[in-house]
Design a protein around this motif. Structure first.
Motif, short mmCIF file in Angstrom:
data_model
loop_
_atom_site.label_atom_id
_atom_site.label_comp_id
_atom_site.label_asym_id
_atom_site.label_seq_id
_atom_site.Cartn_x
_atom_site.Cartn_y
_atom_site.Cartn_z
N GLN A 207 -0.95 6.23 -3.70
CA GLN A 207 -0.10 6.50 -2.53
C GLN A 207 0.87 7.66 -2.75
N SER A 318 -6.62 -1.73 7.94
CA SER A 318 -6.61 -2.27 6.58
C SER A 318 -7.94 -1.98 5.88
N LYS A 321 -7.87 1.50 4.73
CA LYS A 321 -7.06 1.70 3.52
C LYS A 321 -7.80 1.23 2.28
#
Lengths: 601, 382
Positions: A207, A318, A321
């Motif tokens: 990230q 989600s 991700k």
């Protein structure tokens, strides 16, 4: 740090069965070479995902550079590639092995060689690895080093006269392992002056850093600010950072032949980084790419649906991700009559499926309904068209089908003689075909061909249970074959619930149908009306169960002061019901979907 | 104009029972004069805006209204009769417990005009009474019942069933003794764990285990059988009466009629200016009295009840009654046709299953339907 001459580099991976001590040994090696201070050491450093720690398994390949001052007085750079231990991730094992010249084969001397060890060691042999046998846990009273030595020689055909005897737990003879790496593993070969060729081993999304690429340099040098080209796509990127893992991320100026490390290059998604691709210099490119890998193919598919239909977009985000970090799983939107909007998701195996599901619920706080897992069938229609079927609900009408093929696997099962009978009963129940049965001491090694759909639901659990945990199991895909398969529909109050339908061999259809009806009877709570549960093939009902109506559910006292409160309660209940999945007016708890399909003996 | 029932709340008790979540408070001493005055003030305020409606019932509930001064009860009854237009056979009910304090006041209540007494007996077994936190014995309860029978034209009492460990034979025996003592009405409630009560805490800790649903259902069936054998019929989920002896006050709630609620925490449903309004009062007794003293009333919130809300309320109350719901009355009261308020699939299924009966005039729940009314309503109400 990058001044290390190629002949002072050793790249290795560790092959071991789960619990045989791979992670503990890796920790000891890091400690012994000072990669981390004692304060920084937490148990099993390399398993960084919370789930990996909990399950004691490695999911993603990890790497660490160790600097070792050998007995000969010289300093060596040792690069450890940690590899996943579970069969679902066999593909990741193969690419980790391709980045190394040698392997440590760790065997627990209280247990002996297991099926997974075998599968991985064969892969290492195919990759031309030098293999150093390590006999672990020699400090335990149950240790049988001589028996295990013999077993390694008989089963794998490795010379064990130079096997290193250790206890990773106590740290006994860790130096012996380090010396063996230096003295017995070949140094990598490569030409620092040739055009850059680096193997893309893995990539993941961080990230803070964006996409991080794990590379193994074969020829040339990989440096900061260099313009690199992905040979399969031609995409060009500028290297922003070059570094190694110690296991902390440590920036270096460049990586030379034989070295393993990471780069970042402002790449947006993991999907842009094809594992197995070759990176080269954009200005002076190499002519031939390195031999790559076959892409991983999902073999198990299931539908994932949000319990609350309003969570559909959250689920999409989600999944996106998760895919940033795990390109091996696939998802496409689909709709189900029973469940509404969701996604058809493909996985490397059942463990992979469970892991993704758990991560969705833990990391993204999603309540999901998972439909029955399905393998990929090949449906040959009467009109000659062949299609891949990922979802039992999409099965065409039988009159349109000429025949169906299903995927098979070749499985290796190792089990103590005492449990062989129950294991053979299990494999026969699952339509297994024996291709080999040999003995090593008191352990049997059975090689079976099995339809993948028989293994997908709960074979591993059942195998563990019938062998009291002593059997080990590994498999690889072994082609397709025609089979007499039927679709079994589950009907709740006469309404088919597409998410519960599944495909089985005709001979087992009735038994499976019965078992699922019985399970659902226990899993679905009593409701206002009695509930009829049926299993059917086409229009023919093969099993039925009835859940009686609930016996009493009424507020005892309700007077003038209670009206507003009771009405609001009723409205809340109705709102909740609107969000609940209803099947013919029946609420089916989400746990029922997967649980119903796990087969008991 | 809709006829009216009047509810008057007396919020004080000698002690808080561990199963009870009503708006009740323990105060020693209770400022009788202040609360009597406040109730009369609020009654006058309510009557002023309602006008001289036809009054069918007065009900003193609590708390423990048996602890009120009979003079207060007499004054409130006299006020109500003066302010409204009472029917000839006005039902006036008061709730009391069989404690010694209250036994001494029964004659006074009768003299004040109370013509129906509702006694909180709860059990006819001393161990069970102690477990329920009651401050009276079975013998005291029986004595109070006998005294009340001699004094009041109509008499009801409450029992709690489905108590921990209770079996069907035990309950049948206890209920038969109760029926032998009964006059024309009984309220027989299944023990329910209400949040925030003493029992809720015990239940959470596993120290109080309720009978399972099948046992509760068997106890309920046995209750209906025993009561019917004694000539008392289940006219509502938990209420049993000789024909004609039903509580008219409570029927007003279940038939979704107008009722005024005065006193701390009291709720009402009142048609005012053609709109049905939900009324409620400040719960805390002293704060309520303060509001009344300043403003003439302790009302904290009044909201119009929308048509869909009216329909749900009329359904959830009306299906509790064995007589069910009159479709014409439902439509005129709620503004929604009865069938439009129901999920047609559930209705058809429930009729087929024998939970509901729908004819040209009425919709009613059968005894099997009433036993599962909460689940039924959740599926049936739109």
């Amino acid at each position: 740090m990058t001044d290390t001459p190629t002949d002072h580099i050793r790249n290795f991976s560790i092959i071991a069965h789960i619990d045989h001590g791979k992670s503990t040994l890796a920790d000891r090696l890091i400690q012994a070479t000072g990669g981390l201070t004692a304060r920084e050491m937490t148990e099993q450093v390399l398993d960084s995902m919370e789930l990996e720690k909990e399950r004691g398994i490695t999911i993603k390949a990890q790497t660490v550079r160790l600097t070792y001052l050998a007995r000969n007085g010289e300093s060596y750079e040792l690069n450890l590639m940690d590899t996943p231990g579970h069969v679902d991730f066999a593909y990741e094992v193969s690419r980790s092995l391709a980045a190394c010249e040698g392997s440590l084969l760790v065997v627990d001397v209280t247990q002996g060689v297991e099926a997974q060890t075998l599968a991985n060691v064969y892969q290492a042999i195919e990759a031309n690895h030098e293999i150093v046998p390590i006999l672990n846990k020699i400090d335990l009273p149950a240790a049988e080093p001589e028996r295990v030595r013999q077993q390694i020689e008989d089963v794998i055909g490795l010379d064990t006269s130079d096997a290193v005897m250790i206890s990773a737990k106590t740290g006994l003879n860790i130096e012996g392992v380090l010396e063996a790496l230096v003295n017995r593993l070949p140094a990598p070969k490569g030409d620092a002056n040739a055009p850059l060729k680096a193997l893309l081993v893995d990539s993941w999304y961080d990230q803070y850093l964006g996409v991080v690429i794990l590379v193994r340099v074969k020829d040339g040098r990989l440096r900061k600010a260099q313009r690199i080209r992905m040979m399969s796509t031609g995409a060009v990127h500028t290297v922003e950072q070059v570094g190694v893992f110690t296991p902390k991320m440590l920036p270096v100026d460049d990586l030379g032949p034989g070295e393993i490390g990471f780069i970042t290059a402002a790449i947006k998604t993991v999907a842009d980084c094809k594992v197995g691709d070759t990176l080269t210099d954009d200005r002076t490119p190499a002519t031939e790419p390195l031999p790559g890998f076959k892409p991983s193919i999902p073999v198990v598919w299931c539908g994932l649906y949000p319990v609350d239909a309003d969570d559909f977009e959250k689920l999409r985000e989600s999944l996106g991700k998760l895919r940033l970090n795990d390109a091996s799983f696939h998802y496409d939107p689909e709709t189900s009559a029973a469940l509404g909007f969701g996604f058809r998701c493909g996985f490397l195996g059942l463990l992979h499926l469970e892991i993704i599901q758990e991560r969705l619920s833990r990391e993204f706080d999603l309540d999901l309904i998972a439909t029955a897992p399905s393998v990929v069938y090949r449906v040959h229609r009467t009109n000659g068209i062949v299609e891949e079927l990922h979802n039992p609900a999409d099965m065409p009408d039988p009159s349109l089908i000429d025949h169906i093929e299903e995927p098979w696997i070749k499985a290796t099962i190792m089990v103590p003689d005492d449990y062989l009978g129950s294991v053979l009963t299990l494999t026969n129940e699952r339509r297994g075909q024996q291709s080999d049965l040999t003995y090593v001491g008191n352990r049997a090694m059975a090689v079976y061909r099995l339809p993948l759909n028989e293994v997908v639901f709960d074979f591993y659990d059942r195998l563990k249970s019938v062998s009291r945990g002593y059997a080990s199991f590994d498999y690889h895909m072994d082609g397709y074959a025609e089979s007499d398969l039927v679709k079994i529909s589950i009907l709740v109050n006469q309404d088919p619930v597409d998410a519960l339908s599944f495909i089985a061999h005709r001979a087992q259809a009735e038994k499976r149908g019965r078992s699922i009806c019985e399970k659902l009877k226990d899993l679905i709570p009593k409701q206002l009306f009695k509930i009829a549960i049926q299993a059917a093939i086409g229009g023919r009902v093969i099993a039925r169960e009835t859940i009686g109506a609930l016996s009493k559910d009424v507020t005892a006292k309700c007077y003038g002061g209670d009206i507003s409160r009771k009405r609001k309660l009723l409205e809340k209940q109705k709102e909740g019901k609107k969000r609940m999945r209803q099947f013919g007016k029946v609420e089916i708890p989400q746990t029922a979907f997967l649980a119903a399909l796990k087969m008991d003996a | 104009m809709e006829p009216l029932a009047l509810y008057i709340h007396w919020p004080f008790c000698l002690a808080k029972c561990p199963y009870c979540d009503f708006n009740s408070h323990v105060r020693a001493p209770v400022d009788q004069a202040r609360f009597a005055a406040a109730l009369r003030t609020e009654l006058a305020w309510e009557a002023a805006r309602l006008g001289r409606r036809r009054l069918v019932s007065i009900f003193f509930g609590g708390g423990t209204p048996g602890l009120m001064e009979p003079a207060t009860v007499a004054a409130l009854i006299a006020d109500a009769i003066r302010l409204f237009d009472p029917v000839a056979d006005l039902e006036i009910t008061l709730e009391a417990n069989p404690t010694s304090v209250e036994a001494g006041r029964l004659a006074g209540f009768r003299a004040a005009g109370v013509n129906r007494l509702s006694l909180g007996v709860q059990a006819l077994d001393d161990a069970a009474l102690a477990a329920l936190g009651r401050r009276h014995s079975a013998a005291q309860a029986i004595a109070a019942l006998e005294a009340a029978r001699a004094l009041f034209p109509r008499l009801s009492f409450d029992l709690i069933t489905a108590r921990p460990g209770q079996t069907v034979p035990d309950w049948r025996a206890e209920l038969r003794r109760a029926l032998a003592l009964a006059a024309d009405h009984l309220s027989l409630y299944q023990l329910t764990i209400e949040p925030g009560t003493g029992f809720a805490a015990l239940h959470r800790k596993g120290q109080l285990v309720l009978p399972d649903d099948d046992t509760a259902a068997a106890l309920y069936d046995a209750t209906g059988e025993e009561a019917a054998r004694a000539g008392l019929f289940a006219y509502e989920v938990s209420n049993y009466a000789r024909p004609g002896a039903e509580s008219r006050h409570n029927l007003q709630y279940w038939r979704y009629g107008d009722y005024a609620g005065i006193g701390p925490g009291a709720h009402g449903r009142l048609t005012l200016g053609g709109t049905l309004r939900a009324t409620c009062r400040q719960r805390a007794p002293e704060a309520w009295a303060g509001l009344v003293e300043r403003h003439g009333h302790g009302s904290t919130e009044e909201t119009p009840v929308t048509a869909p809300e009216r329909a749900r309320e009329a359904l959830l109350m009306g299906l509790r009654l064995s007589e069910g719901i009159d479709a014409a009355r439902f439509a005129s009261r709620t503004g929604i046709a009865l069938d439009d308020a129901l999920d047609p699939g559930t209705l058809a299924r429930a009729v087929e299953e024998g939970y509901l009966v729908r004819d040209a005039v009425r919709l009613r729940a059968t005894p099997e339907g009433r036993k599962r009314l909460d689940a039924l309503l959740a599926a049936l109400a739109r």
